[in-house]
Scaffold this motif. Sequence first.
Motif, PDB file in Angstrom:
ATOM      1  N   ILE A   5      -1.791   9.825  -0.742  1.00  0.00           N
ATOM      2  CA  ILE A   5      -2.351   9.564   0.573  1.00  0.00           C
ATOM      3  C   ILE A   5      -2.591   8.064   0.663  1.00  0.00           C
ATOM      4  O   ILE A   5      -2.642   7.383  -0.366  1.00  0.00           O
ATOM      5  CB  ILE A   5      -3.654  10.360   0.790  1.00  0.00           C
ATOM      6  CG1 ILE A   5      -4.081  10.331   2.264  1.00  0.00           C
ATOM      7  CG2 ILE A   5      -4.762   9.870  -0.125  1.00  0.00           C
ATOM      8  CD1 ILE A   5      -5.244  11.267   2.588  1.00  0.00           C
ATOM      9  N   ASN A 215      -5.795   8.949   7.529  1.00  0.00           N
ATOM     10  CA  ASN A 215      -4.991   8.276   6.511  1.00  0.00           C
ATOM     11  C   ASN A 215      -5.521   6.883   6.171  1.00  0.00           C
ATOM     12  O   ASN A 215      -4.783   5.978   5.800  1.00  0.00           O
ATOM     13  CB  ASN A 215      -3.528   8.182   6.944  1.00  0.00           C
ATOM     14  CG  ASN A 215      -2.584   8.067   5.754  1.00  0.00           C
ATOM     15  OD1 ASN A 215      -2.790   8.727   4.735  1.00  0.00           O
ATOM     16  ND2 ASN A 215      -1.573   7.232   5.858  1.00  0.00           N
ATOM     17  N   GLY A 303      -0.175  14.801   2.054  1.00  0.00           N
ATOM     18  CA  GLY A 303      -0.270  13.358   2.206  1.00  0.00           C
ATOM     19  C   GLY A 303       1.067  12.671   2.143  1.00  0.00           C
ATOM     20  O   GLY A 303       1.164  11.462   2.310  1.00  0.00           O
TER      21      GLY A 303
END
Length: 306
Positions: A5, A215, A303
Amino acid sequence: MTQMIFSDEPAKGWIVPSLAAPFLCVFILIISMLPGDLSLLNLGITDVKGEPQSPLGFFLMLVSFSALALAVAAWVRWVEKRSLASVGLCGEHGLRKFLVGLGVGIAMMGAIVAAIALSGGYRVGDLFPAFVSPAAVGWIFLLLAGFAVQASAEEFVFRGWLFSAVMRRWNMTAAFILSSAAFTLVHFSPRATLSEVVMTFTFALFACAWVRRSNSIWGVMGWHVGWNWFGGTGFDVPITGLDTHLPALVVKMVPVGPAWLNGGGDGPEGSVFTFVLLAAGFLILMLRTRPRQPDGKVVGVTGLAR
């Protein structure tokens, strides 16, 4: 396949195994924060429980939390050998995302306090009592800086570094559980009730869901700052069980009725309204359409861009 991620940048150093990562996190926290905490205790600024005895104690907590953030940043750069972007300090318009998060945190805390008051859990007292004292107003805004360091450091450590490190070794589900468990552990007190433990874990899950959705950690850092600051200074009630020793910035709220409604000694964070709001927020963030990266790729639940 490695799951990531924030950034697909590979780590050039060593990342601790996932099950050991929460213990390493707690260890780094202790060794980095202990000198500052002991200094505040020896100066009489905090008591033996680590609770600040004045607004100065809350402001000076930035010393220990700065040390924690620097220790983790050093670990990321020199042991894992990856950039700070890979632990969530990434993306454009970071300051704007932080300020939006700050506003959301203030609004959510205000909504919870209003809901408690309308349900009979608070009796409304004086309006804007802090403005009687310029010194009190000054301390309240100094505490904004203190909470900015404290809350941002916690997000950097738990939802930035620990979350991403576990993902790289395992998967996102493990990252949610282990980072939230570590966050709950470091906030645990022998006096804590089961409801307080569940509330802390839910708080952490909500923050993880925000990070997964955005994110980056910019927004959730701002949210955590606004949540803590407004909860601790807006209404003359405890924040996470701690008293800022300042008059209310907005309105003095006097707890009445059951602790499950007003949070009792834990403040509004201990209210059933907080649990409902954070749990609902977690579900909404997890069920929303997956975010897109600037290149148009969709970030999946692992992710990875796809």
